[in-house]
Enzyme design. Structure first.
Site, PDB file in Angstrom:
ATOM      1  N   GLU A   1       0.951  -7.101   8.392  1.00  0.00           N
ATOM      2  CA  GLU A   1       1.316  -5.679   8.294  1.00  0.00           C
ATOM      3  C   GLU A   1       2.355  -5.409   7.203  1.00  0.00           C
ATOM      4  O   GLU A   1       2.652  -4.258   6.895  1.00  0.00           O
ATOM      5  CB  GLU A   1       1.825  -5.163   9.640  1.00  0.00           C
ATOM      6  CG  GLU A   1       0.735  -5.019  10.687  1.00  0.00           C
ATOM      7  CD  GLU A   1      -0.468  -4.216  10.204  1.00  0.00           C
ATOM      8  OE1 GLU A   1      -0.263  -3.069   9.780  1.00  0.00           O
ATOM      9  OE2 GLU A   1      -1.590  -4.734  10.256  1.00  0.00           O
TER      10      GLU A   1
ATOM     11  N   ARG B   1      -1.271  -8.226 -21.151  1.00  0.00           N
ATOM     12  CA  ARG B   1      -1.934  -7.840 -22.401  1.00  0.00           C
ATOM     13  C   ARG B   1      -1.144  -6.820 -23.216  1.00  0.00           C
ATOM     14  O   ARG B   1      -1.510  -6.529 -24.354  1.00  0.00           O
ATOM     15  CB  ARG B   1      -3.364  -7.385 -22.144  1.00  0.00           C
ATOM     16  CG  ARG B   1      -3.545  -6.319 -21.096  1.00  0.00           C
ATOM     17  CD  ARG B   1      -5.010  -6.134 -20.789  1.00  0.00           C
ATOM     18  NE  ARG B   1      -5.768  -5.786 -21.990  1.00  0.00           N
ATOM     19  CZ  ARG B   1      -5.615  -4.647 -22.652  1.00  0.00           C
ATOM     20  NH1 ARG B   1      -4.745  -3.759 -22.250  1.00  0.00           N
ATOM     21  NH2 ARG B   1      -6.336  -4.417 -23.718  1.00  0.00           N
TER      22      ARG B   1
ATOM     23  N   ASP C   1      -5.986   0.993 -27.108  1.00  0.00           N
ATOM     24  CA  ASP C   1      -6.933   1.032 -26.005  1.00  0.00           C
ATOM     25  C   ASP C   1      -7.112   2.367 -25.322  1.00  0.00           C
ATOM     26  O   ASP C   1      -6.275   3.244 -25.375  1.00  0.00           O
ATOM     27  CB  ASP C   1      -6.536   0.010 -24.941  1.00  0.00           C
ATOM     28  CG  ASP C   1      -7.101  -1.336 -25.280  1.00  0.00           C
ATOM     29  OD1 ASP C   1      -7.741  -1.447 -26.338  1.00  0.00           O
ATOM     30  OD2 ASP C   1      -6.913  -2.265 -24.488  1.00  0.00           O
TER      31      ASP C   1
ATOM     32  N   PRO D   1       0.817  -1.225   0.000  1.00  0.00           N
ATOM     33  CA  PRO D   1       0.000   0.000   0.000  1.00  0.00           C
ATOM     34  C   PRO D   1       0.851   1.277   0.000  1.00  0.00           C
ATOM     35  O   PRO D   1       0.344   2.350  -0.276  1.00  0.00           O
ATOM     36  CB  PRO D   1      -0.835  -0.097   1.279  1.00  0.00           C
ATOM     37  CG  PRO D   1      -0.290  -1.216   2.073  1.00  0.00           C
ATOM     38  CD  PRO D   1       0.578  -2.042   1.191  1.00  0.00           C
TER      39      PRO D   1
HETATM   40  C1  9D3 Z   1      -4.851  -2.034   8.246  1.00  0.00           C
HETATM   41  C2  9D3 Z   1      -3.371  -2.138   8.273  1.00  0.00           C
HETATM   42  N1  9D3 Z   1      -2.785  -0.928   7.776  1.00  0.00           N
HETATM   43  C3  9D3 Z   1      -2.516   0.083   8.764  1.00  0.00           C
HETATM   44  C4  9D3 Z   1      -1.994  -0.327  10.050  1.00  0.00           C
HETATM   45  C5  9D3 Z   1      -1.631  -1.122   6.916  1.00  0.00           C
HETATM   46  C6  9D3 Z   1      -1.829  -2.142   5.875  1.00  0.00           C
HETATM   47  C7  9D3 Z   1      -1.015  -3.248   5.856  1.00  0.00           C
HETATM   48  C8  9D3 Z   1      -1.184  -4.226   4.882  1.00  0.00           C
HETATM   49  C9  9D3 Z   1      -2.816  -2.011   4.888  1.00  0.00           C
HETATM   50  C10 9D3 Z   1      -2.985  -2.992   3.916  1.00  0.00           C
HETATM   51  C11 9D3 Z   1      -2.168  -4.103   3.931  1.00  0.00           C
HETATM   52  C12 9D3 Z   1      -2.335  -5.154   2.893  1.00  0.00           C
HETATM   53  N2  9D3 Z   1      -2.341  -4.592   1.542  1.00  0.00           N
HETATM   54  C13 9D3 Z   1      -1.490  -4.946   0.609  1.00  0.00           C
HETATM   55  O1  9D3 Z   1      -0.688  -5.817   0.826  1.00  0.00           O
HETATM   56  C14 9D3 Z   1      -1.514  -4.255  -0.655  1.00  0.00           C
HETATM   57  C15 9D3 Z   1      -2.367  -3.223  -1.152  1.00  0.00           C
HETATM   58  C16 9D3 Z   1      -3.490  -2.533  -0.585  1.00  0.00           C
HETATM   59  O2  9D3 Z   1      -3.950  -2.787   0.546  1.00  0.00           O
HETATM   60  N3  9D3 Z   1      -4.093  -1.561  -1.339  1.00  0.00           N
HETATM   61  C17 9D3 Z   1      -3.675  -1.243  -2.581  1.00  0.00           C
HETATM   62  N4  9D3 Z   1      -2.640  -1.844  -3.142  1.00  0.00           N
HETATM   63  C18 9D3 Z   1      -2.001  -2.815  -2.426  1.00  0.00           C
HETATM   64  S1  9D3 Z   1      -0.679  -3.669  -2.969  1.00  0.00           S
HETATM   65  C19 9D3 Z   1      -0.560  -4.573  -1.587  1.00  0.00           C
END
Ligand code: 9D3
Length: 262
Positions: A115, A153, A168, A88
Site C-alpha cells: 500500500e 536522455r 524532440d 500514485p
Molecule cells: C490498489 C491499492 N490502491 C488503493 C487502495 C492504492 C495503491 C497503492 C499502491 C495503488 C497503487 C500502488 C502501487 N503503485 C505505485 O507504487 C506507483 C504508481 C502507480 O500505481 N501508478 C502510476 N504511477 C505510480 S508511481 C508508483
C-alpha cells in the site's frame, strides 16, 4: 548523474540497465546507477520490510527503519541527491519534470510496494513525490525506470552526440509528422512525392504542415499551450482561408445549407 534505486526487487533493474540508452550513458560515464536492496537494511531473522497498518485495514505498509537506513546509505553514495518517491499520489510526470530532474547531481528513487511506505519516511526524507499517470500498478519499480529513461536522455552527452533531445516531439508541444523509409512503393501504398523530390525547403514545409495537422487531429490540447512560429501561423492562416472559402461556396451555391443558418 548518480541514480540510486531503492527497492525490494533489485533484479528488476538489471535488464533495463544492461540495454539501450541507460547502458550507453553508463559506458560513456555520464551516469552511474545502483540498485539498493531495502531488505539488506532490514533486521531480525526474516529480514521483514513490511508490516500491518496501524488502525487496521487491508494490505501492508513498508516499515520505516529499513527504508531510512537504505536512504541514508544511498545519500552517502550520492551526496546531495534529490529523493524521489514514486507514488500514485505524486504529481504526474511530464517532460518538464524530466528536464527539471535532469540537472540534479543525483536521484534517489524510492520504489514502494504494497500500500506504500510509512508516512514518516515521506515527511523526513522525500523531496518529491511522482506518479507516472492515473492507472494502478503494483509498485514503483517500473515508474522509476520510466522516469530514469526520460531523465537520462536529457543529460548532455547521454545520447552519444547523435541527435539532440531538445528537438524532440513533446518538449516543443507538437507531434511529429509521419515517417517513411524504403521501399517507395509498399503494396501499392506510396511515399508522399515531396519526400522523394530532394527539395529540402518543400520537405521542411510538408513536415511542418503534417506535424500541425496531426497535432490538431490527435492532441488539440497541445496546440492550446503552444507559441506558434511565424511559419506555423502562416500555415494555419492559410487553412482558415481555405476553410472559409469552402464554407462560403456552400452558402452561395445552394448545394446544402449551413447547420442553423437555413
Ligand atoms: C490498489 C491499492 N490502491 C488503493 C487502495 C492504492 C495503491 C497503492 C499502491 C495503488 C497503487 C500502488 C502501487 N503503485 C505505485 O507504487 C506507483 C504508481 C502507480 O500505481 N501508478 C502510476 N504511477 C505510480 S508511481 C508508483
Amino acid at each position: 548523474m548518480n541514480f540510486q534505486a531503492l527497492t525490494i526487487f533489485p533484479e528488476m533493474f538489471q535488464l533495463f540497465w544492461d540495454h539501450g540508452i541507460v547502458r550507453r550513458a553508463i559506458e560513456l560515464g555520464v551516469i552511474t546507477a545502483a540498485a539498493v536492496n531495502i531488505r539488506d537494511f532490514a533486521s531480525g531473522r526474516h529480514l521483514v520490510t513490511d508490516d500491518r497498518p496501524y488502525g487496521g485495514g487491508n494490505g501492508m505498509v513498508m516499515k520505516p527503519e529499513p527504508l531510512a537506513a537504505a536512504i541514508r546509505w544511498a545519500l552517502t553514495a550520492a551526496p546531495g541527491a534529490r529523493t524521489v518517491y514514486l507514488s500514485p499520489q505524486g504529481r504526474v510526470f511530464t517532460q518538464e519534470i524530466a528536464a527539471e530532474l535532469s540537472v540534479q547531481s543525483g536521484l534517489i528513487l524510492i520504489c514502494g510496494r504494497y500500500e506504500g511506505i510509512d508516512e514518516r519516511i515521506c515527511q523526513r526524507f522525500v523531496d518529491d513525490e511522482i506518479s507516472i499517470g492515473d492507472y494502478v500498478l503494483t509498485g514503483g519499480e517500473l515508474p522509476a525506470m520510466v522516469l530514469m529513461e526520460a531523465v537520462v536522455r536529457l543529460i548532455p552527452g547521454a545520447l552519444g552526440g547523435e541527435t539532440s533531445a531538445q528537438k524532440d516531439s513533446f518538449s516543443d508541444s507538437l507531434l511529429e509528422h509521419g515517417h517513411y523509409t524504403r521501399p517507395a512503393n509498399f503494396e501499392d501504398d506510396l511515399v508522399p512525392d515531396v519526400l522523394l523530390s530532394g527539395n529540402h525547403a518543400q520537405i521542411e514545409k510538408w513536415r511542418m504542415e503534417a506535424s500541425l495537422i496531426r497535432t490538431f487531429l490527435k492532441r488539440k490540447d497541445l496546440l492550446m499551450q503552444r507559441r506558434f512560429t511565424p511559419a506555423e501561423i502562416k500555415i494555419i492562416q492559410q487553412w482558415r482561408l481555405d476553410i472559409d472559402h469552402i464554407l462560403q461556396f456552400q452558402s452561395l451555391s445552394g448545394a446544402g445549407a449551413l447547420p442553423g443558418r437555413q
